[in-house]
Design an enzyme around this catalytic site. Structure first.
Site: not given
Lengths: 467, 464
Positions: B41, B185, B319, B443
């Site tokens: 898709g 956007g 998605a 860290h």
């Protein structure tokens, strides 16, 4: 020690829950792979559940009449391989009264806990349940403990009846729980709004769910539950019968149909002298073919009537506001069984001969009465025929088999005097009572259909006419 | 005409559809998935994956270019920087092929039949597919609509020629001299930033007062600053009017003034709309919710046996939302007691710096009636961020004042997209700020910012 769980499998298309109709094993029983262990009932059929494993039953998650979600725990079995014994050895040990866990005891603390629990549970259980005694209690405790350590996400799904417990959160309020807790609750059919959360910010933890299950266990063994309704004086009650299984299903479906559908019922008098004569002649020469009752002839008339009244042969999805019409005529045949009313479906009546229909109706009736009808044989009808035969009355008011939109009731036949214009003559008469869903079928269409059926049944040659 | 039947028929093999099909196959349902173009898709073929590939290539090129210009603070030098965008696109296409091939393999493994062709819905149980080998009619017990979405057009700027949708922009083989991006956007910003780094002169035209208009301005400010540093021009409260391809100019109106913006190409990214037309779905008369199919918490439409997932069901069109719905719908069809009960759908903008939004923004939490407290922690106080040459951005936490329950996270910063998993997990698990503050974070990592912001929320900040 391997405890294996058998969950309630998907028993049919779109079904999310099923009612336990029968439990075929008890704690301590040895079962082989594929042995039947329970039967559950959907809205259509009773489905037998078989064991996926061999071993000893140590926990049962349902009781007859209880509704379980698909995927919830049904039975737990202690794998026989892990015990190192044969079925016969188990049988011997059990019959001697030794607890099934004796050959592989749990750790001391767990066993002590189980033993501590046993007397209390045995004392509180009703006599019938106490037959399993401490042995069952120990087995149950071990199974629960194992389940919590091995598979916490599927711990004992016994719970208080959700309907009996008030929500602790209002509608729409956020429920704080981890995805695992939410899934566990969903599979056990618990509304988490009803469960108090003791975690930070009111978060519902696995322990809170465990507590909920434990509370349910306490309620299950509380004396007096399930006895007479307080509104009934107890001395007048001679027997209290819990409505379960097929009867509960019938009750629910009848209530739904009657409440949801505005019925209109049309009663018409039909002269069935000719069709009865035809039936008698056909039976005389049928040879090896099945004997014809009136039902196949009525079914054949229905097939013919569809040509002029297709709207009557439909299924109405009132949630989606859609009516589905089909070119096929699938006729539900209301059938009395020992358990109650069932409606098997004579599929594709339009393609069948009279004798074929007679044979199929007999086969379906037998399947229902022997509780062997398959789910697909009990669904998909586009109209239903109901008949009480010789017991029938002058008129009835049939309730529609939702989601259909019409039902045809056949009433009792009787010889009655009929005026032929010059004299009274004896004729075999019968009333038909047809109910319609007035949301979909207008009175005019109902009348047209009933008149068509009258015409066809009075002049049976028309049933077989090809236009 | 060939006739087939199945338990589950999925129309659309995007991230929602293929996940639904795989899971349905795994659950023993006889499943067919129909796709008119390529498996994967929009996400795999023309969306998420290609854009991230382009963004990565642009970042790498930009670093080399900076070094070649003598701007590297790391002391790295290079003689010159050049990019062959057609080779970049070939590399990107290779990734797409690898992933779509992987999806096809997963579908095969799950026993799903994949059919390439155009589906037409005849009724709620029957679909006709025009394939290369002819027509196939498929009768199904359950139909899943997963047809996704398509880009919204601007009437004055119809797609074609130099007017590009994201699909064409992600297939360019040469860097345009100038690119005007209509719509600020996340899609426009991601692609616009990439082309700016590749050397295009980029202008962004946004009708609202700031970019990323769905979020608050605090989140968009670091991105605006970075865009300006990259030489991108920003026009707010502005509307694109017409493109002159000969002169390579786009007219943009702001108030009463009209200015010309250089635009060899124009990328229009003003939104996406559900793909519901042209395949007979109208005949089912399904209930709608605005422009989307109305579904319940089991992804059921108003017709029994017809389900919908992904972009056709509404915002956010992401998605991972479609994938979660795909998994859910397969479970529902298989009879499992599944329901949509997610607390959050995370969102990531792969801008520069990246933006992560999980759960409620401060204003949303207040509007929902919560007694809210907000704490933030700057990226400049994080050692790992500084070693990555970036100090812009911050992490923000929104929590309930009384209980400390985390309601939402927002973060802006280079590389902060990878924090989204922990953000999502925390909200989904109903964590409190105490839980986060008490969890040791390694860290030096960017994830320390999460622990620090939780400590800040508790008034116990150590490094700020």
């Amino acid at each position: 020690m391997a405890i294996k769980t058998i969950r309630l499998p998907d028993v049919g298309e779109g079904v999310t829950e099923a009612e336990v109709a029968e439990i075929l094993v008890k704690i301590g029983d040895f079962v082989r792979e594929d042995d039947p262990i329970a039967a559950v009932m959907t809205d259509k059929a009773t489905v037998e559940i078989t064991s996926a494993y061999g071993g000893t039953v140590v926990w049962i998650g349902g009781e007859v009449g209880k509704t379980l979600a698909i995927g919830s725990d049904l039975i737990r079995i202690e794998d026989d391989a892990s015990k190192g014994g044969t079925p016969e050895m188990h049988a011997t040990a059990d019959s001697a009264g030794a607890p099934p866990v004796a050959s592989a005891p749990p750790d001391d603390a767990l066993q002590q806990e189980a033993e501590n629990e046993a007397p209390a549970q045995a004392e509180a259980e009703p006599p019938a349940a106490a037959a399993h005694g401490a042995q069952a209690a120990i087995a149950s405790a071990v199974a629960d403990a194992n389940s919590l350590s091995a598979d916490k996400s599927h711990a004992a799904p016994r719970m208080p009846d959700p309907m009996r417990v008030a929500p602790v959160r209002p509608e729409g309020a956020a429920v704080l729980a981890s995805p695992a807790v939410r899934q566990r609750a969903r599979e056990a059919g618990i509304d988490l709004r009803r469960v108090a959360g003791t975690g930070p910010a009111g978060r519902i933890t696995h322990s809170d769910l465990d507590q909920w299950f434990d509370d349910g266990r306490q309620q299950e063994i509380r004396p007096g539950r399930g006895t007479a309704s307080p509104s009934q004086p107890s001395e007048e009650i001679v027997e209290t019968v819990k409505v379960t299984g097929l009867r509960r299903m019938i009750a629910r479906r009848m209530s739904e149909a009657n409440a949801a559908i505005p019925h209109i019922t049309v009663v018409e008098e039909v002269d069935v002298t000719e069709i009865e004569a035809l039936r008698a002649r056909l039976n005389e020469t049928r040879g090896d073919k099945p004997k014809l009752t009136l039902l196949p002839l009525v079914a054949a008339a229905l097939v013919k009537a569809r040509e002029t009244s297709p709207k009557v042969f439909a299924r109405y999805d009132d949630e989606a506001d859609q009516v589905f019409y089909s070119s096929a005529v699938h006729i539900g045949i209301a059938t009395m069984t020992d358990g109650g009313l069932m409606v098997p479906v004579l599929r594709h009546a339009q393609d069948r001969s009279l004798f074929d229909m007679a044979g199929e109706i007999t086969r379906l009736s037998d399947a229902c009465r022997s509780n062997k009808a398959k789910r697909e044989e009990l669904s998909g009808s586009t109209i239903t025929i109901t008949s009480l035969g010789p017991l029938g009355a002058i008129a009835t008011t049939p309730i529609i088999n939702k989601p259909e939109v019409a039902i045809l009731g056949i009433n009792r036949m009787a010889m009655r005097p009929s005026w032929n214009g010059s004299a009274f003559v004896p004729r075999m008469m019968m009333n038909i009572s047809a109910s319609f869903d007035h949301r979909i079928i207008d009175g005019f269409d109902a009348a047209v259909f009933v008149q068509k059926m009258k015409t066809l049944l009075e002049t049976p040659a028309l049933i077989f006419m090809k236009d | 005409m060939t006739d087939l039947s199945c338990d589950v028929l999925v129309i659309g093999a995007g991230p929602g559809g293929y996940v639904a099909a795989i899971r349905a196959g795994q659950l023993g349902q006889k499943t067919i998935i129909v796709e008119k173009q390529a498996v994967g898709g929009t996400c795999l073929n023309i969306g998420c994956i290609p854009s991230k590939a382009l963004i990565h290539a642009a970042d790498e090129f930009h670093c080399v270019k900076e070094a070649a210009a003598g701007h590297s603070r790391l002391g790295i030098s290079a003689q010159s920087a050049a990019i062959d965008l057609s080779r970049t696109m070939s590399w990107k296409d290779g990734i797409v092929r690898q992933l779509t091939g992987g999806v096809a393999g997963l579908l095969r493994k799950a026993g799903v039949d994949v059919m390439t062709g155009m589906a037409t819905v005849l009724d709620g149980k029957t679909v006709q597919v025009e394939t290369g080998e002819g027509s196939v009619r498929i009768a199904c017990q359950n139909l899943v609509i997963a047809t996704g979405s398509t880009p919204v057009t601007v009437p004055a700027l119809p797609f074609g020629g130099d007017i590009l949708s994201s699909t064409e922009a992600l297939a360019l083989t040469e860097v345009p001299e100038s690119l005007a991006v209509v719509g600020g956007g996340y899609i426009g910003l991601e692609i616009g930033t990439a082309f700016a780094k590749l050397g295009a002169r980029v202008s962004i035209i946004e009708a609202k007062p700031h970019i990323l208009p769905h979020y608050d301005e605090d989140l968009s400010k670091p991105i605006s600053a970075r865009l300006k540093a990259l030489g991108v021009s920003l026009s707010f409260d502005s509307v694109a009017q017409a493109h002159d391809p000969q002169r390579g100019l786009l007219s943009v109106r702001k108030g009463d003034a009209v200015e010309q913006v250089p635009a060899e190409k124009v990328l229009v990214t003003v939104g996406r709309k559900p793909a519901l037309q042209g395949f007979g779905l109208e005949s089912l008369g399904l209930d709608m919710q605005g422009p989307f199919l109305r579904i319940n918490d089991r992804c059921q439409t108003s017709m029994r046996g017809v389900y919908a997932i992904g972009d056709v069901t509404g915002e956010p069109m992401l998605a991972h939302r479609a994938m979660a719905q795909g998994e859910l719908v397969a479970d529902v069809i298989a009879g499992h007691p599944a329901r949509w009960d997610k607390r959050v759908i995370p969102a990531v903008c792969f801008t520069d710096p990246e933006v992560v939004v999980v759960g409620m923004l401060p204003a949303q939490a207040k509007a929902a009636g919560h007694q809210v407290e907000v704490a933030s922690y700057p990226m400049r106080a994080n050692g790992r961020a500084l070693t990555l040459e970036r100090s812009d951005g911050f992490v923000r936490i929104v929590h309930e004042a009384k209980s400390g329950l985390v309601l939402g996270f927002q973060a802006v910063g280079a590389g902060c997209a990878e924090l989204v998993g922990e953000f999502g997990l925390a909200v989904e698990m109903c964590a409190t700020v105490t839980d986060l503050a008490a969890t040791i974070h390694a860290h030096p990592t960017l994830s320390e910012t999460l622990q620090e912001v939780a400590l800040s929320a508790l008034g116990k900040a150590l490094h700020a």
